[in-house]
Design a protein around this motif. Structure first.
Motif, mmCIF file in Angstrom:
data_model
loop_
_atom_site.group_PDB
_atom_site.id
_atom_site.type_symbol
_atom_site.label_atom_id
_atom_site.label_comp_id
_atom_site.label_asym_id
_atom_site.label_seq_id
_atom_site.Cartn_x
_atom_site.Cartn_y
_atom_site.Cartn_z
ATOM 1 N N LYS A 144 34.635 2.490 8.316
ATOM 2 C CA LYS A 144 36.016 2.835 7.966
ATOM 3 C C LYS A 144 36.507 1.786 6.964
ATOM 4 O O LYS A 144 35.768 0.892 6.564
ATOM 5 C CB LYS A 144 36.898 2.809 9.222
ATOM 6 N N HIS A 145 37.785 1.929 6.606
ATOM 7 C CA HIS A 145 38.379 1.000 5.627
ATOM 8 C C HIS A 145 39.565 0.276 6.251
ATOM 9 O O HIS A 145 40.714 0.693 6.085
ATOM 10 C CB HIS A 145 38.860 1.778 4.396
ATOM 11 N N ALA B 107 0.846 -1.190 0.000
ATOM 12 C CA ALA B 107 0.000 0.000 0.000
ATOM 13 C C ALA B 107 0.882 1.240 0.000
ATOM 14 O O ALA B 107 2.019 1.212 0.499
ATOM 15 C CB ALA B 107 -0.880 0.000 1.250
ATOM 16 N N PRO B 108 0.426 2.334 -0.585
ATOM 17 C CA PRO B 108 1.259 3.555 -0.605
ATOM 18 C C PRO B 108 1.634 3.971 0.806
ATOM 19 O O PRO B 108 0.859 3.842 1.744
ATOM 20 C CB PRO B 108 0.351 4.599 -1.257
ATOM 21 N N VAL B 109 2.841 4.434 0.955
ATOM 22 C CA VAL B 109 3.338 4.818 2.272
ATOM 23 C C VAL B 109 3.311 6.320 2.385
ATOM 24 O O VAL B 109 3.710 7.026 1.458
ATOM 25 C CB VAL B 109 4.781 4.306 2.462
ATOM 26 N N ALA B 110 2.838 6.796 3.512
ATOM 27 C CA ALA B 110 2.920 8.243 3.752
ATOM 28 C C ALA B 110 4.326 8.536 4.230
ATOM 29 O O ALA B 110 4.812 7.944 5.185
ATOM 30 C CB ALA B 110 1.904 8.634 4.821
ATOM 31 N N PHE B 111 5.001 9.411 3.516
ATOM 32 C CA PHE B 111 6.391 9.677 3.856
ATOM 33 C C PHE B 111 6.469 10.578 5.075
ATOM 34 O O PHE B 111 5.931 11.678 5.095
ATOM 35 C CB PHE B 111 7.104 10.338 2.669
ATOM 36 N N ALA B 112 7.140 10.083 6.106
ATOM 37 C CA ALA B 112 7.279 10.875 7.329
ATOM 38 C C ALA B 112 8.524 11.725 7.231
ATOM 39 O O ALA B 112 9.491 11.351 6.567
ATOM 40 C CB ALA B 112 7.389 9.950 8.531
ATOM 41 N N PRO B 113 8.487 12.875 7.871
ATOM 42 C CA PRO B 113 9.715 13.700 7.849
ATOM 43 C C PRO B 113 10.856 12.957 8.528
ATOM 44 O O PRO B 113 10.649 12.245 9.499
ATOM 45 C CB PRO B 113 9.323 14.955 8.637
ATOM 46 N N ARG B 114 12.051 13.069 7.988
ATOM 47 C CA ARG B 114 13.178 12.307 8.495
ATOM 48 C C ARG B 114 14.046 13.135 9.422
ATOM 49 O O ARG B 114 14.276 14.309 9.188
ATOM 50 C CB ARG B 114 14.046 11.841 7.317
ATOM 51 N N GLN B 115 14.526 12.461 10.410
ATOM 52 C CA GLN B 115 15.549 13.050 11.249
ATOM 53 C C GLN B 115 16.887 12.645 10.649
ATOM 54 O O GLN B 115 17.095 11.469 10.373
ATOM 55 C CB GLN B 115 15.456 12.475 12.673
ATOM 56 N N ILE B 116 17.763 13.583 10.413
ATOM 57 C CA ILE B 116 19.085 13.233 9.895
ATOM 58 C C ILE B 116 19.937 12.780 11.077
ATOM 59 O O ILE B 116 20.158 13.547 12.019
ATOM 60 C CB ILE B 116 19.763 14.441 9.206
ATOM 61 N N PRO B 117 20.396 11.525 11.080
ATOM 62 C CA PRO B 117 21.143 11.031 12.231
ATOM 63 C C PRO B 117 22.534 11.633 12.289
ATOM 64 O O PRO B 117 23.022 12.201 11.308
ATOM 65 C CB PRO B 117 21.204 9.525 11.986
ATOM 66 N N SER B 118 23.156 11.479 13.441
ATOM 67 C CA SER B 118 24.537 11.946 13.588
ATOM 68 C C SER B 118 25.415 11.105 12.681
ATOM 69 O O SER B 118 25.124 9.937 12.440
ATOM 70 C CB SER B 118 25.009 11.762 15.023
ATOM 71 N N PRO B 119 26.505 11.701 12.230
ATOM 72 C CA PRO B 119 27.344 10.953 11.293
ATOM 73 C C PRO B 119 27.898 9.678 11.923
ATOM 74 O O PRO B 119 28.383 9.671 13.046
ATOM 75 C CB PRO B 119 28.486 11.924 10.983
ATOM 76 N N LEU B 120 27.820 8.599 11.151
ATOM 77 C CA LEU B 120 28.452 7.350 11.551
ATOM 78 C C LEU B 120 29.829 7.239 10.897
ATOM 79 O O LEU B 120 30.666 6.475 11.348
ATOM 80 C CB LEU B 120 27.584 6.163 11.124
ATOM 81 N N SER B 121 30.017 8.005 9.811
ATOM 82 C CA SER B 121 31.257 7.906 9.050
ATOM 83 C C SER B 121 31.801 9.311 8.805
ATOM 84 O O SER B 121 31.180 10.296 9.190
ATOM 85 C CB SER B 121 30.991 7.233 7.700
ATOM 86 N N GLN B 122 32.933 9.375 8.129
ATOM 87 C CA GLN B 122 33.541 10.680 7.831
ATOM 88 C C GLN B 122 32.780 11.445 6.752
ATOM 89 O O GLN B 122 32.977 12.645 6.583
ATOM 90 C CB GLN B 122 34.993 10.479 7.363
ATOM 91 N N ARG B 123 31.962 10.749 5.988
ATOM 92 C CA ARG B 123 31.158 11.362 4.921
ATOM 93 C C ARG B 123 32.036 12.168 3.971
ATOM 94 O O ARG B 123 31.809 13.353 3.738
ATOM 95 C CB ARG B 123 30.045 12.233 5.503
ATOM 96 N N LEU B 124 33.045 11.517 3.435
ATOM 97 C CA LEU B 124 33.986 12.196 2.549
ATOM 98 C C LEU B 124 33.415 12.392 1.150
ATOM 99 O O LEU B 124 33.803 13.313 0.445
ATOM 100 C CB LEU B 124 35.288 11.390 2.443
ATOM 101 N N ALA B 125 32.557 11.488 0.700
ATOM 102 C CA ALA B 125 32.050 11.582 -0.682
ATOM 103 C C ALA B 125 30.531 11.549 -0.649
ATOM 104 O O ALA B 125 29.940 10.524 -0.357
ATOM 105 C CB ALA B 125 32.584 10.426 -1.515
ATOM 106 N N GLU C 106 35.423 -6.628 -6.828
ATOM 107 C CA GLU C 106 34.237 -5.786 -6.774
ATOM 108 C C GLU C 106 34.691 -4.338 -6.574
ATOM 109 O O GLU C 106 35.488 -3.872 -7.381
ATOM 110 C CB GLU C 106 33.250 -6.331 -5.741
ATOM 111 N N PHE C 107 34.237 -3.673 -5.532
ATOM 112 C CA PHE C 107 34.320 -2.223 -5.561
ATOM 113 C C PHE C 107 34.909 -1.639 -4.263
ATOM 114 O O PHE C 107 35.092 -2.339 -3.282
ATOM 115 C CB PHE C 107 32.910 -1.673 -5.816
ATOM 116 N N PHE C 108 35.190 -0.349 -4.312
ATOM 117 C CA PHE C 108 35.756 0.308 -3.125
ATOM 118 C C PHE C 108 35.499 1.795 -3.257
ATOM 119 O O PHE C 108 35.853 2.408 -4.281
ATOM 120 C CB PHE C 108 37.261 0.026 -3.049
ATOM 121 N N SER C 109 34.872 2.375 -2.252
ATOM 122 C CA SER C 109 34.624 3.819 -2.313
ATOM 123 C C SER C 109 34.413 4.355 -0.907
ATOM 124 O O SER C 109 34.287 3.600 0.053
ATOM 125 C CB SER C 109 33.408 4.114 -3.200
ATOM 126 N N ASP C 110 34.375 5.670 -0.801
ATOM 127 C CA ASP C 110 34.262 6.345 0.491
ATOM 128 C C ASP C 110 32.817 6.403 0.960
ATOM 129 O O ASP C 110 31.865 6.382 0.165
ATOM 130 C CB ASP C 110 34.800 7.773 0.392
#
Lengths: 687, 347
Positions: free
Chosen positions: A542-543, A59-77, A246-250
């Motif tokens: 992390k890597h 069934a269609p989902v009503a989109f709830a406003p999101r809370q942006i969580p605290s960073p878990l990573s460095q968020r480089l990219a 396979e792959f590797f990225s930030d």
């Protein structure tokens, strides 16, 4: 000349019966025949409840406003992308911004991007060339199958970076390989500096290669946008696309809007926060997905998916919404249940053993079943952050590990790959091997032990369970049999992209699972679990490198395990300990393989007593002379507890004064004879 | 001369079964022959197993049950015939593997292929005696049986050459055309496994149709060759095709009935096939009974075809080749004619 004896009897026709009796006989025979077939038709495919009821769409989902969580990573990219799919031409046109931070100690004057889909532009790429050396060559596929990706715009502020962009082949110098794009910068990016790039590209979706592509109107799209490599202190870590890797990225945040045909179901990394008609195009819908702290973004769409959700709820672990996208012919209660249960097994066991799954949702994608290679490569059995593809068949057997095995494995990759994001080009064993080990453990913990070996016949459509060939964790879960065949090919310390393609899988997946299980047997599960949990919690988002894991193993176990990792990781030596000779009270143990591992030796005497001696396993042979017990030696076992799972030949690890080999040979040669008789008779039908 | 009487195919089937039941030595002997062909290979495999296990404690489990871990280790080291020793010899799965191997045109282990060829030759030699015996519908004793075997072997060998080339061509070209090219073409864009299954089943039918038509033609060629004592293989083939062309539905119906009987036996075998842990003696006995029934079915199949032919073209008193009468060469006949004062035959 011989003469025939006796007179020939004139041929007489079959007796003519009365009409009614004839008719009765005919009908009776027909009924008997059909009855045998119909009433006795075996449920060859499944014993158990099986509902054919299709699963209703979500069934269609009503989109709830999101809370942006605290960073878990460095968020480089961080990627903010928009893309539109043209189903008629199988083209994706995209643009967006990439916000990138130099997280190293050194400035850089260039950027490097992965353009993975160029591996399928033609037959000259490194990826295609390497598949020729592996099990299945991908060369020679029709031109209509191919894929490609072309960067059409790349800007940094007002500067156009495209003129300074060149393809490079840092691994093998292949001038025809276009999977790495180097972009020179007019001004270096300083350590800690953040830049914002504008990017636009066009990708042509292939018929599946490497588990991405289109089949009919089913799209599974991965590695579909220009993706930055990882800048390390030593420089850019941005390998060409290889067949064995396979792959590797930030890590970073992904905010992706996909313009897709209206009414098509969609699954993607993260959660869908918005869906509305595309501006100026009533035939399309914009689906916006966001996810923080991930290192990739994949998506899938099809008008045919059947969609359902279930919550994973487990005391002590966070709730996770599991969303399942099923192919229509798999839309049964049984399929739904088995997919969700398998995902829950991974989330529960991995969560309890290593650490909780931190995201709100996980998406399970049931791919189109590839039953004939002509359809193209399979898109199943692959992991992406918060989304993975499993793989099922139309008919399932009760004692079969499909779809459980692949589902648990790919869900498990959320931990080993998704969160502990090792470099899959260089150390693929760190995610695949760890996950294979963990999957086998989860299956052994939570699934019916009577799992059979299943073979498929008649074009792969008819499954048959050999219930006498039961699944075991060590042999089947850790995949000993495949490892045995290629055990000496490559040392794991060789960068994965340099492995021999034909054996890369077994060295990456199987060998690691076997030595991790060996470690578990050496140290005990409690210590091993502590090692893995510590490693997971310290290196999530992390890597890590191999040395990072080895250091934790030493630290947590309180032992110096360098010798162990030298033997299993830094060497391609194989292990094989054997009972050489037993004469009187003298026992000779041999080391037939080049690998060294300390082993126990158990000697059992006729009076029921036994002794266990420890040997460091270093020399080529070791003599035991035990005259303390005057009884005859009746059995000798090297490594009686089967600690060393990498021992290629378990048969020669033991000796008995009363061998049963003759009886075993008799049993199985007679079985073989009867099978051979049947084969002769069946093929002889045409003689 | 053609008969206007139509032999009922159910009756032919029943009469065929009756003739085979009346010749128990035939089925039993063929089972022994089959066992004797398989036995030497089985001893080789057994020797490999015993050598590989040696004095190991590992043998304790395979002595009474299947040990998948050990079997995999054995397979990794095995060469030649040893590579065929896998879990796929156990129970009904073994039957499926064999049938699937034929349906999917999978290559045989070279040693097994050689054994199949040797078995085919043996069967060829015995076919003359088998068809002769079943056509006569009475005991002929061993000398008569083997006389017929020897007498017809040359012709059957010539027919075998033609049939081998035909089957080879069917597997070499018709099978790949259907199950590779056509199958790939129609499944390339398929999204549904069920649809793929239907397509494959239809292609199996198309393949099987040609295969079984060829088999029918060669079967009736053998029947006509032996029952009518035809010396020419080409004429026997022509006669077979004419026979089938004039009564295709009933000939095919009889073939189908025999096929249904085979499926019924397979269904029973699915239930009764021994498990890995069944006792050695019991497993061997049950399997031999199953193989005996399979052989019996094969003979009944041949017998039903003979009965059908005899019922359709019932030459009075014609059960098989007339017995040999001394002398039987043309020169001897001419001398005899001279002796009796008979004029030479018109050329």
């Amino acid at each position: 000349m011989p003469t025939c004896q006796g007179a020939d009897v004139p041929f007489s026709r079959p007796p003519i019966t009365r009409r009614a009796l004839t008719l009765t006989l005919r009908l009776g025979t027909l009924a008997l025949g059909l009855g045998t077939l119909a009433l006795g038709t075996p449920d060859l495919w499944h014993a158990g409840t099986l509902s054919a009821a299709p699963v209703p769409p979500r069934a269609p989902v009503a989109f709830a406003p999101r809370q942006i969580p605290s960073p878990l990573s460095q968020r480089l990219a961080n990627y903010s992308l928009r893309a539109a799919l043209d189903d008629a031409t199988h083209t994706i046109t995209g643009d967006g911004t990439i916000t990138w931070t130099n997280g190293t100690k050194h400035p850089t004057s260039e950027l490097r991007f992965h353009l993975y889909w160029n591996a399928w532009r033609d037959d000259r790429s490194t990826w295609i060339q390497e598949t020729r050396l592996g099990r299945t060559s991908m060369a020679g596929r029709p031109a209509a199958d191919r894929g490609s990706i072309d960067v059409t715009a790349l800007t940094l502020g007002a500067a156009d970076l495209l003129p300074a962009a060149t393809f490079i082949a840092p691994d093998d110098g292949n001038p025809d390989d276009k999977t790495v794009l180097r972009v020179a910068l007019a001004r270096p990016v300083a350590p800690g500096e953040t830049i914002e790039l504008g990017i636009a590209w066009t990708s042509h979706v292939p018929r599946p290669y490497a588990r991405t592509g289109v089949q009919g109107q089913y799209y599974f799209i991965a590695q579909w946008f220009p993706k930055l490599g990882v800048l390390e202190d030593a420089g850019w870590n941005c390998h060409q696309f290889h067949a064995a890797t396979e792959f590797f990225s930030d890590f970073g945040n992904y905010d992706v809007t996909l313009a897709l045909p209206q009414n098509w179901n969609v699954g993607a990394t993260g959660a869908e926060i918005k869906a509305d008609p595309a501006a100026g195009d009533a035939a399309r819908t914009n689906h916006r997905f966001v996810q923080t702290d991930v290192h990739d973004f994949a998506w899938t769409t099809s008008p045919d998916f059947m969609v359902t959700s279930r919550d994973f709820i487990e005391p002590g672990l966070p709730k996770v919404t599991m969303r399942l996208l099923l192919q229509p012919e798999h839309g049964t209660t049984e399929q739904v249940t088995r997919h969700f249960n398998a995902t829950a097994i991974a989330l529960r066991n991995y969560g309890n053993w290593f650490g909780p799954y931190p995201y709100d949702q996980i998406t399970i994608v049931d791919p189109v079943t590839v039953f004939n290679p002509a359809q193209g490569a399979n898109t199943g059995g692959m992991e992406y952050p918060t989304l993975f593809t499993a793989g099922s068949r139309w008919k399932l057997l009760a004692h079969e590990l499909r779809p459980e095995s692949v589902t648990i494995h790919e869900a498990g990759h959320q931990f080993w790959y998704g969160m502990v994001a090792t470099n899959e080009f260089e150390h693929a064993w760190m995610d695949e091997g760890f996950n294979t080990y963990s999957t086998a453990r989860a299956i052994a913990t939570d699934i019916d032990p009577q799992i059979a070996t299943v073979e498929r016949y008649f074009g792969g459509f008819l499954p048959w369970a050999y219930e006498d060939a039961v699944w075991t964790r060590e042999v089947d879960g850790d995949r000993l049999n495949a490892y045995r065949l290629v055990a000496s090919f490559d040392a794991q310390s060789t960068p994965t992209w340099q492995y021999w393609p034909g054996s890369a899988g077994a060295i990456t997946y199987n060998k690691t699972a076997l030595w991790l299980n060996t470690l578990e047997k050496m140290l005990g599960w409690e210590t091993t679990q502590k090692i893995l949990a510590t490693y997971f919690q310290r290196w999530s988002f992390k890597h890590p490198t191999p040395d990072d894991f080895f250091a934790i193993a030493n630290e947590v176990s309180g032992k110096d395990l360098t010798w162990f990792f030298d033997a299993v990781y830094r060497s391609s030596a194989t292990f094989d300990y054997a009972v050489g000779q037993v004469t009187g009270h003298t026992v000779a143990i041999q080391r037939l393989g080049d690998g060294i591992f300390p082993v126990d030796i158990k000697v059992t005497f006729a009076d029921g007593q036994s002794t266990v001696t420890h040997w460091d396993g270093a020399d080529r042979w070791h003599i035991l002379n035990d005259a303390s017990n005057t009884s005859k030696i009746v059995a000798v076992e090297v490594d009686p507890d089967r600690v060393l799972l990498l021992d290629l030949n378990r048969t020669n690890n033991s000796w008995t004064a009363e061998p049963q080999a003759g009886l075993a040979a008799k049993r199985w040669s007679l079985r073989w004879i009867t099978w051979a008789e049947e084969l002769l008779m069946t093929y002889g039908f045409f003689s | 001369m053609a008969s206007s009487v139509k032999a009922p195919i159910l009756g032919c089937l029943a009469e065929g079964w009756r003739r085979v039941i009346a010749a128990p030595a035939l089925s039993a002997s063929l089972l022994v022959v089959t066992l004797l062909v398989a036995l030497p290979m089985g001893r080789v495999v057994g020797g490999m197993i015993e050598q590989q296990l040696g004095s190991s404690l590992v043998a304790e489990k395979p002595a009474w049950n299947w040990d998948a871990a050990w079997a995999a280790e054995f397979a990794a080291e095995a060469q030649g015939l040893g590579k065929t020793f896998t879990h796929e010899i156990i129970g009904f799965g073994g039957t499926l593997k064999i049938l699937s191997g034929i349906a999917d045109n999978q290559p045989l282990n070279p040693t097994l292929a050689g054994a199949v060829a040797a078995y085919a030759m043996l069967w060829l030699f015995l076919t003359g005696g088998i068809v002769d015996r079943l056509a006569r519908g009475r005991a002929v004793r061993a000398p008569g049986f083997f006389a017929a075997c020897g007498g017809y072997f040359g012709r059957l060998l010539r027919l075998f050459v033609i049939s081998s080339v035909t089957y080879w061509a069917i597997f070499k070209w018709w099978h790949p055309f259907l199950l590779s090219r056509v199958y790939d073409h129609y499944t390339r864009d398929l999204m549904s496994e069920r649809d793929g299954l239907v397509i494959r089943a239809l292609l199996y039918l198309a393949f099987g149709l040609v295969l079984f038509i060829a088999n029918l033609i060669f079967d009736y060629a053998k029947v006509r060759m032996i029952v009518e004592d035809r010396r020419s293989v080409v004429s026997a083939l022509g006669a077979s095709m004419r026979f089938l062309r004039r009564r295709p539905l009933r000939a095919f119906g009889l073939y189908l009935l025999n096929g249904i009987a085979f499926l019924m036996v397979l269904r029973l075998w699915l239930e009764l096939a021994p498990q890995a842990w069944d006792s050695i003696g019991w497993a061997f006995l049950v399997t031999q009974i199953y193989l005996l029934v399979r052989l019996w079915l094969r003979l009944a199949f041949v017998a039903s075809e003979i009965v059908f032919f005899q019922g359709e073209l019932a030459h009075a008193g014609y059960t098989a080749r007339p017995p040999y009468v001394w002398p039987n060469s043309a020169a001897a006949e001419a001398i005899e004619n001279l002796g009796h004062g008979r004029p030479p035959a018109e050329s």
